[in-house]
Design a protein around this motif. Structure first.
Motif, mmCIF file in Angstrom:
data_model
loop_
_atom_site.group_PDB
_atom_site.id
_atom_site.type_symbol
_atom_site.label_atom_id
_atom_site.label_comp_id
_atom_site.label_asym_id
_atom_site.label_seq_id
_atom_site.Cartn_x
_atom_site.Cartn_y
_atom_site.Cartn_z
ATOM 1 N N SER A 135 -17.245 -23.299 -30.960
ATOM 2 C CA SER A 135 -16.011 -24.069 -30.690
ATOM 3 C C SER A 135 -15.133 -23.260 -31.566
ATOM 4 O O SER A 135 -13.798 -23.899 -31.166
ATOM 5 N N GLN A 138 -13.237 -21.505 -28.567
ATOM 6 C CA GLN A 138 -12.395 -22.154 -27.514
ATOM 7 C C GLN A 138 -11.441 -22.873 -27.768
ATOM 8 O O GLN A 138 -10.077 -23.148 -27.122
ATOM 9 N N CYS A 141 -9.490 -19.778 -26.028
ATOM 10 C CA CYS A 141 -9.743 -20.062 -25.160
ATOM 11 C C CYS A 141 -9.396 -20.478 -24.209
ATOM 12 O O CYS A 141 -9.989 -21.996 -24.965
ATOM 13 N N LYS A 142 -7.864 -21.216 -23.623
ATOM 14 C CA LYS A 142 -7.948 -22.007 -22.418
ATOM 15 C C LYS A 142 -7.779 -22.056 -20.760
ATOM 16 O O LYS A 142 -6.251 -21.483 -21.349
#
Length: 152
Positions: A135, A138, A141-142
């Protein structure tokens, strides 16, 4: 049921430069003296610590013999999928950032220019909720775009 925040109690630094280790260790001790810091400078030394557990790994990319990408891949292949690994390097190359995340790093942290920036960055890293490393990842990193963790 939400996971309880995992506090960082131990950090493994993998870097061939003892000066970088000294700076990081000094900063960690200033942030929280109860955090244990272990240092290795090679793949061989890493093997000597394979039975120890760590809450976080700071892994340099540019090292002789086996670079950080090789070690990252090796650590992940040996079953340490949930162990937070932060690539800690002088590079801000988009190619390095992308490769680090694609090969399993949880964050990419470029070595700051000053001790105060290092201190601020490490304070933020240690304070992240590592109960779920993916999490954390994330956030950086999109949609196939990867970015480095910022110290400021």
């Amino acid at each position: 049921m939400a996971l309880q925040k995992k506090n960082v109690r131990s950090i493994l630094i993998i870097d061939d430069d003892p000066d970088d280790y000294e700076l990081v260790s000094e900063a960690i001790q200033e942030i929280n003296p109860s955090i244990g810091v272990t240092y290795v400078n090679s793949c061989e030394q890493l093997l000597q610590h394979r039975h120890q557990t760590f809450d976080l790994i700071l892994l340099d990319i540019n090292m002789p013999y086996h670079d950080g990408f090789f070690l990252l891949k090796s650590i992940r292949e040996h079953g340490y999928r949930d162990l937070p690994i932060i690539m800690y390097t002088n590079s801000l190359s988009p190619a390095h950032i992308t490769k680090a995340y694609k090969e399993g790093a949880n964050l990419f942290f470029s070595k700051p220019e000053s001790f105060s920036a290092l201190l601020n960055g490490l304070r933020k890293l240690v304070d992240l909720d590592w109960a779920s490393p993916f999490s954390v990842t994330q956030q950086y990193c999109k949609n196939g775009h990867y970015k480095a963790f910022q110290a400021d």
